[in-house]
Design a protein around this motif. Structure first.
Motif, PDB file in Angstrom:
ATOM      1  N   ASN A 181      10.751  -0.902   0.434  1.00  0.00           N
ATOM      2  CA  ASN A 181       9.946  -0.155  -0.556  1.00  0.00           C
ATOM      3  C   ASN A 181       8.551  -0.718  -0.574  1.00  0.00           C
ATOM      4  N   GLY A 182       7.496   0.500  -0.423  1.00  0.00           N
ATOM      5  CA  GLY A 182       6.223   0.489  -0.352  1.00  0.00           C
ATOM      6  C   GLY A 182       5.644   0.736   1.089  1.00  0.00           C
ATOM      7  N   THR A 183       6.582   0.874   2.203  1.00  0.00           N
ATOM      8  CA  THR A 183       6.071   0.618   3.435  1.00  0.00           C
ATOM      9  C   THR A 183       5.472   2.399   3.732  1.00  0.00           C
ATOM     10  N   ARG A 184       4.398   2.360   4.268  1.00  0.00           N
ATOM     11  CA  ARG A 184       3.836   3.579   4.412  1.00  0.00           C
ATOM     12  C   ARG A 184       4.209   4.262   6.076  1.00  0.00           C
ATOM     13  N   LEU A 185       4.409   5.567   5.783  1.00  0.00           N
ATOM     14  CA  LEU A 185       4.915   6.127   6.888  1.00  0.00           C
ATOM     15  C   LEU A 185       4.163   7.270   7.311  1.00  0.00           C
TER      16      LEU A 185
END
Length: 174
Positions: free
Chosen positions: A51-55
């Motif tokens: 949750n919160g990982t940017r891609l």
């Protein structure tokens, strides 16, 4: 929560599609190759899909899309994210529970200080309309960037024309 099953049918489709509860993407999610998205669920912590990982989106398909972790190793393989069933929670103050088959992502225009913990960025912009209200939150915000020259802070002047804020630290916690 709707009391009767008949009552659920009284909500128009347009109303249900306009609802965007916390933890769910908007009903109409418009993605393009190159856009930056943020994961809304923990999918695979070993692969840093939390949750919160940017891609960054690299390829779009009907039922899945390929992406790379932003700030990750360039040699890392593309990640394939499928549509998954997502359900709103009972705490959302909605009259019904929403269940949608969607990508577990949301476009990432900005990020809260709490959501940025554990990530490092090349540039950080802080908008401090009011002082951070939690223990050490300002320190966390400044520590997300690689060097001090890459931080920009926007704030409003106080009554005397000074630009100041407080870093709330509770000595009892230390």
């Amino acid at each position: 929560m709707a009391d009767e099953a008949d009552e659920v049918a009284n909500f128009p489709t347009e109303f249900l599609n306009a609802l965007v509860p916390d933890g769910l993407p908007p009903f109409r999610l418009k993605l393009k190759v190159g856009c930056i998205v943020m994961l809304l669920r923990n999918l695979d912590p070993r692969r840093r899909l939390c949750n919160g990982t940017r891609l960054v989106v690299t390829e779009l398909r009907t039922h899945n899309f390929k992406a790379k972790i932003l700030g990750g190793d360039p040699q890392d393989e593309d990640i394939v994210l499928p549509k998954i069933p997502l359900t709103s929670s009972a705490e959302d103050d909605l009259p019904i529970l929403l269940r949608r088959l969607q990508f577990p992502v949301r476009l990432s225009f900005a990020m809260t200080i709490n959501k940025s913990q554990g990530q490092t960025f090349d540039r950080v912009g802080l908008l401090l309309t009011s002082p951070p209200f939690t223990h050490g939150q300002l320190y966390v915000a400044f520590s997300r960037v690689r060097n001090a020259q890459s931080v920009r802070v926007g704030m409003y002047a106080d009554d005397s024309g000074r630009f100041v804020t407080k870093n709330i630290v509770y000595r009892e916690v230390l």
